[in-house]
Design an enzyme around this catalytic site. Sequence first.
Site, PDB file in Angstrom:
ATOM      1  N   ASP A 250     -10.584  -3.181  -5.451  1.00  0.00           N
ATOM      2  CA  ASP A 250     -10.009  -2.465  -4.337  1.00  0.00           C
ATOM      3  C   ASP A 250     -10.844  -1.189  -4.261  1.00  0.00           C
ATOM      4  O   ASP A 250     -10.771  -0.291  -5.084  1.00  0.00           O
ATOM      5  CB  ASP A 250      -8.525  -2.119  -4.541  1.00  0.00           C
TER       6      ASP A 250
ATOM      7  N   SER B  72       0.915  -1.100  -0.116  1.00  0.00           N
ATOM      8  CA  SER B  72       0.088  -0.009  -0.043  1.00  0.00           C
ATOM      9  C   SER B  72       0.868   1.356  -0.089  1.00  0.00           C
ATOM     10  O   SER B  72       1.507   1.318  -0.780  1.00  0.00           O
ATOM     11  CB  SER B  72      -0.850  -0.026   1.123  1.00  0.00           C
TER      12      SER B  72
ATOM     13  N   HIS C 273      -8.602  -4.465  -1.013  1.00  0.00           N
ATOM     14  CA  HIS C 273      -7.304  -3.683  -0.552  1.00  0.00           C
ATOM     15  C   HIS C 273      -6.691  -4.455   0.514  1.00  0.00           C
ATOM     16  O   HIS C 273      -7.042  -4.767   1.551  1.00  0.00           O
ATOM     17  CB  HIS C 273      -7.680  -2.162   0.019  1.00  0.00           C
TER      18      HIS C 273
END
Length: 430
Positions: free
Chosen positions: A345, A210, A376
């Site tokens: 996501d 991320s 995600h």
Amino acid sequence: MQGLNKSLETKVLPAMFDGMKLAAVATILYVIVRCLNLKSPTAPPEIIYQDTLLSHYLLKTCPMLTKEYVPPLLWGKSGHIQTVLYGKMGRVNTPTPCGVRMFLPMQDGATATFDLFEALGAHTTGDDITMVICPGIGNHSEKNYIRTFVDYSQQQGYRCAVLNHLGALPNVELTSPRMFTYGCTWEFAAMVGYIKRTFPQTLLVVVGFSLGGNIVCKFLGENQSNQDRVLCCVSVCQGYSALRAQETFLQWDQCRRLYNFVLAENMKKIILSHRDSLLAMQCNNIGDGELNRLYAATSLTQIDDSIMRKFHGYGSLREYYEKESCVHYIHKITVPLLLVNSSDDPLVHPSLLAVPRTLAEKMPNVMFALTQHGGHMGFFEGAVLFPQPLTWMDKVIVEYTDAICHWEKKQSVCQRSSRYGMNSCLESMW
């Protein structure tokens, strides 16, 4: 006649209620099927790549990239549930790897920390290889998804070094007037430098999750020397451009504004846990006015504008997002680079995926894997209801890394051979 009417009423009314119940049940089932995306078929990831020897080798030796990703049947096709489960649970049956916490003094007075985990066996290549790992926003080595990935990597023969984002660890005080930001690479660079000095024979695998994906890609692209001894890089679920992402993060589409609010609340807690330290330091441009705006903030953008950009003296929010995004550096990476995202996501808008897609179409070292499901940072696998401890994400990173390690080993062998050309030698070895 009255008796006939009463008789009809006693028959019609229950029938009407039964019809309404049936319609309600049908409606609920329809909503469940739509929300859980149950009709969506499973599929292999979409892989975008250049036609090179390395790409052919990777697709042949990395079956995770070419076979179906199968999430849990009842809920795994919902990107929202995958994302929420990752956020709340991290992983199931989380191991607790044993590591050593390291403290590195920085030039500006900050103290970077990372946790070092030794390999639990020899790597299949026989080489000394270290994974240098950068977690997601506000995360550290004690998060469940990091522990699971580290434990699995250790078992496959990798030493692991995990950065703890500055200010993210509970009960570790700040020693300078700043915290981690979206694209500050200083602490990650300090960790990588320490690993290179302490283990002069080790080769590096760079992994970012991320926000961590943005940091590691920016780090590698900032300076060519940062890629020395780096075998490859893997980035999972990053958004590539903060400037574009912040616009989409204010939209209600896919409940993105709600996720923005939740992430903002988490960031507020981290910043306010260091309130006394930040106010005690006079050179950080953070005062009572900024903290008051922080209390009222309902989005990451507001927090970035009132607090985060000021840690590095950016004059505007736009400048902060422009300078901290890896999109301006990622094209300078020359080592093998795997970029992984999920179509469902809810945090990463589909428009942001044009960046990795374009890179993979133009650069021979880049491969972009786009799954249909996974949310995600979820990527849970399982049969019907209960997910497995290891996720598709954990396994694909290690599988790709193993393949690259063996590829580099074979290249070394071919370079020592003078009888064949490099390409012929490599082709003959697989």
